[in-house]
Design a protein around this motif. Structure first.
Motif, PDB file in Angstrom:
ATOM      1  N   THR A  55     -14.094  -7.114  12.044  1.00 55.55           N
ATOM      2  CA  THR A  55     -12.821  -6.402  12.006  1.00 55.55           C
ATOM      3  C   THR A  55     -11.761  -7.105  12.844  1.00 55.55           C
ATOM      4  OG1 THR A  55     -14.005  -4.304  11.707  1.00 55.55           O
ATOM      5  CG2 THR A  55     -11.704  -4.178  12.407  1.00 55.55           C
ATOM      6  N   GLN A  82      -0.212  -7.278   6.381  1.00 51.01           N
ATOM      7  CA  GLN A  82      -0.387  -6.040   7.124  1.00 51.01           C
ATOM      8  C   GLN A  82       0.910  -5.249   7.136  1.00 51.01           C
ATOM      9  OE1 GLN A  82      -1.654  -7.376  10.973  1.00 51.01           O
ATOM     10  NE2 GLN A  82      -3.741  -7.816  10.309  1.00 51.01           N
ATOM     11  N   ARG A  85       3.360 -12.414  16.004  1.00 50.46           N
ATOM     12  CA  ARG A  85       3.043 -11.150  15.333  1.00 50.46           C
ATOM     13  C   ARG A  85       3.463 -11.185  13.870  1.00 50.46           C
ATOM     14  NH1 ARG A  85       5.169  -4.960  16.781  1.00 50.46           N
ATOM     15  NH2 ARG A  85       4.570  -4.092  14.751  1.00 50.46           N
ATOM     16  N   GLU A  97       0.964 -10.843  10.586  1.00 52.41           N
ATOM     17  CA  GLU A  97       1.154  -9.720   9.665  1.00 52.41           C
ATOM     18  C   GLU A  97       1.614 -10.183   8.285  1.00 52.41           C
ATOM     19  OE1 GLU A  97       2.185  -6.222  12.925  1.00 52.41           O
ATOM     20  OE2 GLU A  97       3.828  -7.189  11.805  1.00 52.41           O
ATOM     21  N   THR A 127      -8.339  -8.724  11.362  1.00 51.14           N
ATOM     22  CA  THR A 127      -7.059  -8.173  11.794  1.00 51.14           C
ATOM     23  C   THR A 127      -6.177  -9.200  12.491  1.00 51.14           C
ATOM     24  OG1 THR A 127      -8.136  -6.021  12.111  1.00 51.14           O
ATOM     25  CG2 THR A 127      -5.983  -6.327  13.146  1.00 51.14           C
ATOM     26  N   TRP A 128      -6.803 -10.133  13.193  1.00 52.53           N
ATOM     27  CA  TRP A 128      -6.058 -11.066  14.038  1.00 52.53           C
ATOM     28  C   TRP A 128      -5.961 -12.485  13.475  1.00 52.53           C
ATOM     29  CZ3 TRP A 128      -3.160 -10.401  18.351  1.00 52.53           C
ATOM     30  CH2 TRP A 128      -3.233  -9.165  19.010  1.00 52.53           C
ATOM     31  N   ARG A 137      -3.495 -14.051  19.683  1.00 50.83           N
ATOM     32  CA  ARG A 137      -4.632 -14.037  18.775  1.00 50.83           C
ATOM     33  C   ARG A 137      -5.778 -14.870  19.304  1.00 50.83           C
ATOM     34  NH1 ARG A 137      -0.983 -17.708  16.870  1.00 50.83           N
ATOM     35  NH2 ARG A 137      -1.701 -19.612  15.823  1.00 50.83           N
ATOM     36  N   GLY A 156      -9.972   1.214  14.920  1.00 48.84           N
ATOM     37  CA  GLY A 156      -9.834   0.042  15.769  1.00 48.84           C
ATOM     38  C   GLY A 156     -11.164  -0.291  16.434  1.00 48.84           C
ATOM     39  N   ASN A 199      -6.442  -3.826  19.605  1.00 47.05           N
ATOM     40  CA  ASN A 199      -6.941  -3.613  18.251  1.00 47.05           C
ATOM     41  C   ASN A 199      -6.211  -4.439  17.203  1.00 47.05           C
ATOM     42  OD1 ASN A 199      -9.061  -1.759  18.679  1.00 47.05           O
ATOM     43  ND2 ASN A 199      -7.613  -0.071  18.887  1.00 47.05           N
ATOM     44  N   SER A 200      -4.920  -4.656  17.392  1.00 53.13           N
ATOM     45  CA  SER A 200      -4.139  -5.361  16.378  1.00 53.13           C
ATOM     46  C   SER A 200      -2.886  -5.948  16.994  1.00 53.13           C
ATOM     47  CB  SER A 200      -3.754  -4.397  15.247  1.00 53.13           C
ATOM     48  OG  SER A 200      -2.804  -3.457  15.708  1.00 53.13           O
TER      49      SER A 200
END
Length: 420
Positions: free
Chosen positions: A149, A238, A229, A233, A153-154, A25, A98, A216-217
């Motif tokens: 974004t 997520q 991860r 999430e 997301t991160w 990240r 993304g 993207n993620s």
């Protein structure tokens, strides 16, 4: 700041993930910081370069071309003609598909069009420069929606305030670097054309690296640690599937809170664009600063902004955490004070300096108009803004269970991205 509420299992996952002090990240955040830095540098550099492009005394190298243009203000503003076009749609596209390739394509076009400005000036005069600036504006329109974004997301909820501030400090860093480097290069034997190539090459290098290492993620990153991860999430709620929810345009466009944020952005963007494009010209043409000194002096407000941004971001979180201010009180206070006080300082400085200049009335009009926009738009924000979740954003039950997003400065940046 209120604590995020998790189940015991979620808390355990997050605790494990937080042990990854530097992970995938952080690499993504560094990339976005670099993108913002270089993009803003390529946006602001022209404001210094245009002074050298129209003054044959900035360098001792007589082979460096200069031009007798009388439409420099049009050239400076042309970037913003197209800048807004892709912003509305870029956020939706980045969220749905993304941000990586949208950000990459915009960055490549931005760097190439910026590098072509010297050639365009030589063969197509001011019209060629304007065309390149318009293309730049189109390309950078996707920059901030993609940055939002990526962060959304991160960035785990627990880190949003700090990570958001670090990433967006690229705005100030880009302004500082562009003014100082461009001013120095323009005054050197190399001359102003080289300043365009320096930042353009750096931009292309960034694109190559981001193509290889940008993702993207967390779900699609091939080498992210499982602990990291799961941490991201779990914190963000997520999942592997996402529902395509239609945008409630009517409810948004009829919300006074939405328009208060629009108002604040209009005022801030107007004032920022005015400072970025006109201050270097004012210092060069009116105050007679040498080009290298012009760059340094023009960079000073952004140096101060980079430092005070961190200070006031943490102060805002501290005041909310102590329950001394609510989220909306904090947003209103820092937004309104920041705009009101900065305009007062600008007005005093400009009027004192312009008393002995024959063009003082014209310059006074320029800065008074910018200041007026700051005052009016910030006042509207102060009266009508809100930090309450709106009904059109969906029922609260649709949010991930056991997760309450913290009231953070990152959210404030989303509601008022001043330098977009």
């Amino acid at each position: 700041m209120q604590d995020t509420e998790y189940t015991k299992e979620e808390s355990s996952i997050i605790a494990q993930g937080q042990k990854v002090r530097f992970g995938a990240r952080h690499v993504q955040f560094i990339f976005i910081f670099g993108c913002l830095t270089l993009s803003i540098a390529m946006r602001a550099s022209f404001s210094i370069a245009i002074v050298a492009m129209t003054d044959n005394k900035t360098t001792q190298n007589h082979d460096v071309p200069t031009y007798s243009w009388n439409n420099t203000s049009v050239m400076l503003s042309s970037f913003f003609w197209s800048y807004i076009i892709f912003q509305v749609f870029a956020g939706y596209v980045a969220k749905k598909y993304g941000p990586k390739y949208l950000l990459l394509s915009g960055s490549i076009v931005n760097a190439l069009s910026f590098s072509l400005i010297p050639v365009s000036a030589k063969y197509a005069s001011s019209d060629g420069v304007i065309a390149m600036r318009v293309i730049q504006g189109l390309a950078q329109g996707s920059l901030f929606p993609c940055a939002h974004t990526v962060l959304g997301t991160w960035s785990p909820t627990e880190e949003r305030s700090l990570m958001g501030m670090i990433v967006y400090s690229g705005i100030s860093c880009g302004s500082v670097l562009s003014f100082i480097i461009t001013g120095y290069v323009c005054s050197s034997w190399a001359g102003w054309p080289v300043s365009f190539y320096i930042f353009a090459v750096a931009g292309i290098v960034w694109c190559v690296l981001y193509f290889q290492f940008g993702y993207n993620s967390p779900a699609v990153h091939p080498s992210i640690k499982m602990e990291e991860r799961r941490y991201i999430e779990t914190s963000l709620g997520q999942s592997n599937t996402s529902e395509d929810v239609p945008v409630p345009w009517k409810a948004i466009l009829t919300s006074k809170y939405f328009w208060s944020i629009v108002s604040a952005n209009i005022g801030s963007a107007w004032g920022y664009a005015m400072m970025m494009t006109q201050i270097p010209t004012y210092l060069g043409k009116v105050m007679k600063f040498e080009i290298s000194s012009n760059g340094v002096v023009s960079a000073i407000p952004y140096m101060a902004g980079a430092v005070t941004g961190f200070i006031f971001a943490r102060l805002s979180d501290y005041l909310i955490g102590k329950n001394w201010l609510t989220t909306i009180q904090s947003r209103r206070t820092f937004q309104v004070l920041g705009n009101f006080l900065s305009r007062t300082i600008d007005l005093s400085h400009i009027f004192l300096k312009l008393k002995k200049n024959s063009d003082r009335l014209q310059w006074r009009a320029v800065f008074v108009i910018a200041s007026g926009f700051y005052f009016i738009c910030s006042t509207l924000y102060g009266f009508f803004s809100s930090a309450t979740r709106q009904k059109w954003n969906g029922p609260s039950s649709s949010a991930p269970s056991n997760i309450q997003l913290r009231r953070s400065t990152f959210e404030t940046l989303h509601s008022n991205p001043r330098y977009e």
